[in-house]
Design a protein around this motif. Structure first.
Motif, PDB file in Angstrom:
ATOM      1  N   GLU A  34       0.820  -1.200   0.000  1.00 55.75           N
ATOM      2  CA  GLU A  34       0.000   0.000   0.000  1.00 55.75           C
ATOM      3  C   GLU A  34       0.859   1.257   0.000  1.00 55.75           C
ATOM      4  N   ARG A  35       0.380   2.268  -0.675  1.00 58.71           N
ATOM      5  CA  ARG A  35       1.037   3.572  -0.689  1.00 58.71           C
ATOM      6  C   ARG A  35      -0.024   4.645  -0.547  1.00 58.71           C
ATOM      7  N   VAL A  36       0.265   5.636   0.258  1.00 57.28           N
ATOM      8  CA  VAL A  36      -0.675   6.731   0.475  1.00 57.28           C
ATOM      9  C   VAL A  36       0.022   8.030   0.124  1.00 57.28           C
ATOM     10  N   SER A  37      -0.586   8.814  -0.735  1.00 57.91           N
ATOM     11  CA  SER A  37      -0.005  10.077  -1.172  1.00 57.91           C
ATOM     12  C   SER A  37      -0.569  11.205  -0.328  1.00 57.91           C
ATOM     13  N   VAL A  38       0.341  11.970   0.300  1.00 52.60           N
ATOM     14  CA  VAL A  38      -0.034  13.143   1.089  1.00 52.60           C
ATOM     15  C   VAL A  38       0.301  14.377   0.265  1.00 52.60           C
ATOM     16  N   SER A  60      -7.260  26.923   3.428  1.00 51.51           N
ATOM     17  CA  SER A  60      -8.615  27.115   3.934  1.00 51.51           C
ATOM     18  C   SER A  60      -9.109  25.846   4.615  1.00 51.51           C
ATOM     19  N   PHE A  61     -10.136  25.993   5.442  1.00 56.12           N
ATOM     20  CA  PHE A  61     -10.744  24.850   6.106  1.00 56.12           C
ATOM     21  C   PHE A  61     -11.289  23.864   5.075  1.00 56.12           C
ATOM     22  N   ALA A  62     -11.932  24.371   4.027  1.00 58.97           N
ATOM     23  CA  ALA A  62     -12.488  23.503   2.997  1.00 58.97           C
ATOM     24  C   ALA A  62     -11.390  22.738   2.260  1.00 58.97           C
ATOM     25  N   GLN A  63     -10.293  23.417   1.920  1.00 60.19           N
ATOM     26  CA  GLN A  63      -9.191  22.758   1.223  1.00 60.19           C
ATOM     27  C   GLN A  63      -8.540  21.703   2.101  1.00 60.19           C
ATOM     28  N   ALA A  64      -8.331  22.036   3.386  1.00 63.30           N
ATOM     29  CA  ALA A  64      -7.715  21.079   4.309  1.00 63.30           C
ATOM     30  C   ALA A  64      -8.606  19.859   4.501  1.00 63.30           C
ATOM     31  N   GLY A  65      -9.914  20.086   4.629  1.00 63.28           N
ATOM     32  CA  GLY A  65     -10.836  18.978   4.792  1.00 63.28           C
ATOM     33  C   GLY A  65     -10.867  18.067   3.576  1.00 63.28           C
ATOM     34  N   TYR A  66     -10.807  18.657   2.392  1.00 65.34           N
ATOM     35  CA  TYR A  66     -10.786  17.877   1.156  1.00 65.34           C
ATOM     36  C   TYR A  66      -9.514  17.028   1.085  1.00 65.34           C
ATOM     37  N   ALA A  67      -8.362  17.644   1.413  1.00 63.31           N
ATOM     38  CA  ALA A  67      -7.093  16.906   1.375  1.00 63.31           C
ATOM     39  C   ALA A  67      -7.076  15.771   2.393  1.00 63.31           C
ATOM     40  N   LEU A  68      -7.548  16.059   3.604  1.00 62.24           N
ATOM     41  CA  LEU A  68      -7.548  15.040   4.647  1.00 62.24           C
ATOM     42  C   LEU A  68      -8.476  13.881   4.285  1.00 62.24           C
ATOM     43  N   THR A  69      -9.652  14.186   3.779  1.00 58.66           N
ATOM     44  CA  THR A  69     -10.584  13.125   3.407  1.00 58.66           C
ATOM     45  C   THR A  69     -10.002  12.248   2.312  1.00 58.66           C
ATOM     46  N   ASN A  70      -9.309  12.831   1.345  1.00 61.74           N
ATOM     47  CA  ASN A  70      -8.720  12.037   0.273  1.00 61.74           C
ATOM     48  C   ASN A  70      -7.583  11.159   0.773  1.00 61.74           C
ATOM     49  N   VAL A  71      -6.844  11.610   1.773  1.00 61.09           N
ATOM     50  CA  VAL A  71      -5.828  10.749   2.383  1.00 61.09           C
ATOM     51  C   VAL A  71      -6.507   9.565   3.068  1.00 61.09           C
ATOM     52  N   VAL A  72      -7.574   9.838   3.811  1.00 66.49           N
ATOM     53  CA  VAL A  72      -8.291   8.759   4.499  1.00 66.49           C
ATOM     54  C   VAL A  72      -8.842   7.743   3.506  1.00 66.49           C
ATOM     55  N   ARG A  73      -9.317   8.215   2.371  1.00 66.90           N
ATOM     56  CA  ARG A  73      -9.873   7.306   1.355  1.00 66.90           C
ATOM     57  C   ARG A  73      -8.836   6.321   0.826  1.00 66.90           C
ATOM     58  N   GLN A  74      -7.560   6.670   0.913  1.00 68.43           N
ATOM     59  CA  GLN A  74      -6.509   5.786   0.408  1.00 68.43           C
ATOM     60  C   GLN A  74      -6.077   4.713   1.400  1.00 68.43           C
ATOM     61  N   LEU A  75      -6.511   4.808   2.644  1.00 71.40           N
ATOM     62  CA  LEU A  75      -5.993   3.928   3.686  1.00 71.40           C
ATOM     63  C   LEU A  75      -6.546   2.512   3.563  1.00 71.40           C
ATOM     64  N   ARG A 125      -8.714  -4.306  14.792  1.00 72.38           N
ATOM     65  CA  ARG A 125      -8.932  -5.022  16.043  1.00 72.38           C
ATOM     66  C   ARG A 125      -9.254  -6.496  15.811  1.00 72.38           C
ATOM     67  N   ALA A 126      -9.710  -6.850  14.618  1.00 71.33           N
ATOM     68  CA  ALA A 126     -10.037  -8.251  14.337  1.00 71.33           C
ATOM     69  C   ALA A 126      -8.781  -9.111  14.247  1.00 71.33           C
ATOM     70  N   THR A 127      -7.700  -8.525  13.770  1.00 74.25           N
ATOM     71  CA  THR A 127      -6.439  -9.274  13.635  1.00 74.25           C
ATOM     72  C   THR A 127      -5.407  -8.870  14.672  1.00 74.25           C
ATOM     73  N   GLY A 128      -5.656  -7.756  15.372  1.00 76.02           N
ATOM     74  CA  GLY A 128      -4.678  -7.281  16.345  1.00 76.02           C
ATOM     75  C   GLY A 128      -3.418  -6.730  15.708  1.00 76.02           C
ATOM     76  N   ARG A 129      -3.555  -6.174  14.504  1.00 76.07           N
ATOM     77  CA  ARG A 129      -2.371  -5.685  13.786  1.00 76.07           C
ATOM     78  C   ARG A 129      -2.668  -4.327  13.154  1.00 76.07           C
ATOM     79  N   PHE A 130      -1.608  -3.543  13.010  1.00 72.20           N
ATOM     80  CA  PHE A 130      -1.695  -2.316  12.226  1.00 72.20           C
ATOM     81  C   PHE A 130      -1.692  -2.680  10.754  1.00 72.20           C
ATOM     82  N   THR A 131      -2.574  -2.083   9.993  1.00 73.76           N
ATOM     83  CA  THR A 131      -2.523  -2.244   8.542  1.00 73.76           C
ATOM     84  C   THR A 131      -1.770  -1.097   7.886  1.00 73.76           C
ATOM     85  N   TYR A 132      -1.560  -0.018   8.635  1.00 67.80           N
ATOM     86  CA  TYR A 132      -0.842   1.127   8.069  1.00 67.80           C
ATOM     87  C   TYR A 132      -0.324   2.003   9.200  1.00 67.80           C
TER      88      TYR A 132
END
Length: 384
Positions: free
Chosen positions: A36-40, A268-283, A53-60
């Motif tokens: 997996e790769r996540v672009s910030v 801006s708050f809107a730009q930061a929220g958009y960037a953060l949500t797109n990072v989360v979508r990649q996880l 929590r089902a496997t007890g492991r970090f996936t990222y």
């Protein structure tokens, strides 16, 4: 002529000039998600931890031990300290405050408990109780939102709540986070990140600080003004806007997701929220279903403002006709900037003005949340 000289504004300018020049790519740790790769995106720094929590492991994990300014995420620790070793349920008054603090991120409720329970001692106690390795109280004379936290430590907090805490505490915390309101009591939309990235059951505790009011905010048009303070610590970025999404995804709170982030000054708050949500979508979040992608924020460059009812004038001069007004701490889209009449207020002075196309006039740069008299020249050009 004198620019704003508070220490935090000088620090903000320094950080802005050394911001990332290219998109950062962070990688997973552990064989379960090695591919997996996540672009910030450029201008955003993130600490990330995803725990199944089902496997007890970090996936990222990426910069998972790095400290970030806690903003409202520290309200988790405040709630746990208030309920720690209680003989019975909280009083009706305390329960109402806890519900409001966790569900709608109410600052006044957090401050009530913070003052009552010894301020930074709350963070010290909970760090010791839960074995948090990178969680520290705020600097002297700073409030709860300036505590230091890391993504890994916030995962430990959620694991305690879900796996060890008394059932009454687990139900109080996770019950409220599962019913997090769209709007915080300060007027900010807290549906970014986890809530916008996934469908199905979620429980979230969000955090934000150093953003002006979001344009076309579905909650409220303006947030309360904030007082900036100088800082001496360099380990934690206290001058950039911080935006965090933390919580669980899936039935039975299967996966804990924590993304702590800072964004270069002027985002801006809107730009930061958009960037953060797109990072989360990649996880890599096992069992999760992605929600439809968010629309991009309206094109343009947005900057936060401070003070209230700031006049917008026909020309870059206070003596010209006032054509509009910027509400308290609102974000505004800017087009270009120019030098004009010197504006002096609150011991500050600045002769730069910026044209606001939606409002049809010029606003003094003195009222922007920016570290210098002039907005960054590579982002906001001179008016023709």
């Amino acid at each position: 002529m004198r620019i704003r000289t508070t220490a935090w504004r000088r620090l903000a300018l320094t950080l802005a000039t050394v911001a990332l020049s290219a998109a950062a790519v962070v990688q997973t740790t552990g064989p379960a998600a090695a591919a997996e790769r996540v672009s910030v995106p450029d201008g955003m720094d993130a600490g990330i931890a995803v725990y199944d929590r089902a496997t007890g492991r970090f996936t990222y994990r990426a910069q998972a031990a790095k400290q970030f300014r806690s903003a409202s995420v520290v309200k988790l620790l405040i709630a746990l300290d208030v309920t720690w070793n209680q003989a019975g349920p909280p009083s009706a008054e305390d329960r109402a405050l806890l519900d409001l603090m966790l569900r709608s991120s109410d600052d006044a409720a957090a401050s009530t408990f913070w003052d009552r329970k010894g301020e930074g001692a709350i963070v010290e106690r909970m760090a010791a109780r839960l074995g948090l390795r990178n969680t520290t109280p705020p600097p002297a004379d700073y409030g709860w939102g300036s505590a230091g936290v890391s993504a890994e430590d916030i995962v430990r907090v959620y694991r305690y709540v879900l796996e060890t805490a008394p059932a009454s505490v687990r139900d109080l915390v996770m019950g409220n986070l599962s019913q997090a309101t769209r709007c915080g009591t300060d007027g900010f939309d807290q549906s970014f990140g986890i809530r916008s990235a996934f469908t199905g059951p979620t429980a979230v505790k969000q955090g934000w600080v150093l953003f002006g009011g979001a344009p076309r905010n579905p909650c409220v048009t303006a947030a309360s003004a904030r007082a900036a303070k100088s800082l001496t610590q360099e380990e934690i970025d206290y001058s950039s806007g911080a935006l965090h999404t933390t919580g669980t995804v899936g039935s039975g709170h299967r996966v804990i997701v924590v993304v702590l982030s800072t964004h270069r000054p002027g985002t801006s708050f809107a730009q930061a929220g958009y960037a953060l949500t797109n990072v989360v979508r990649q996880l890599p979040v096992p069992g999760a279903r992605l929600a439809p992608p968010l629309p991009r924020p309206e094109p343009g460059t947005w900057f936060g403002t401070w003070d209230s009812e700031v006049g917008v004038h026909a020309t870059p001069s206070l003596s010209s006709v006032q054509v509009n007004t910027v509400p308290s701490s609102q974000e505004v889209r800017v087009a270009c900037q120019v030098q004009g009449e010197l504006v002096e207020q609150y011991g500050l002075s600045n002769d730069w003005w910026t044209y606001l196309p939606e409002l049809g006039g010029y606003m003094p740069n003195l009222y922007f949340e920016w570290a210098d008299n002039q907005l960054p020249a590579d982002v906001v050009p001179l008016c023709a």
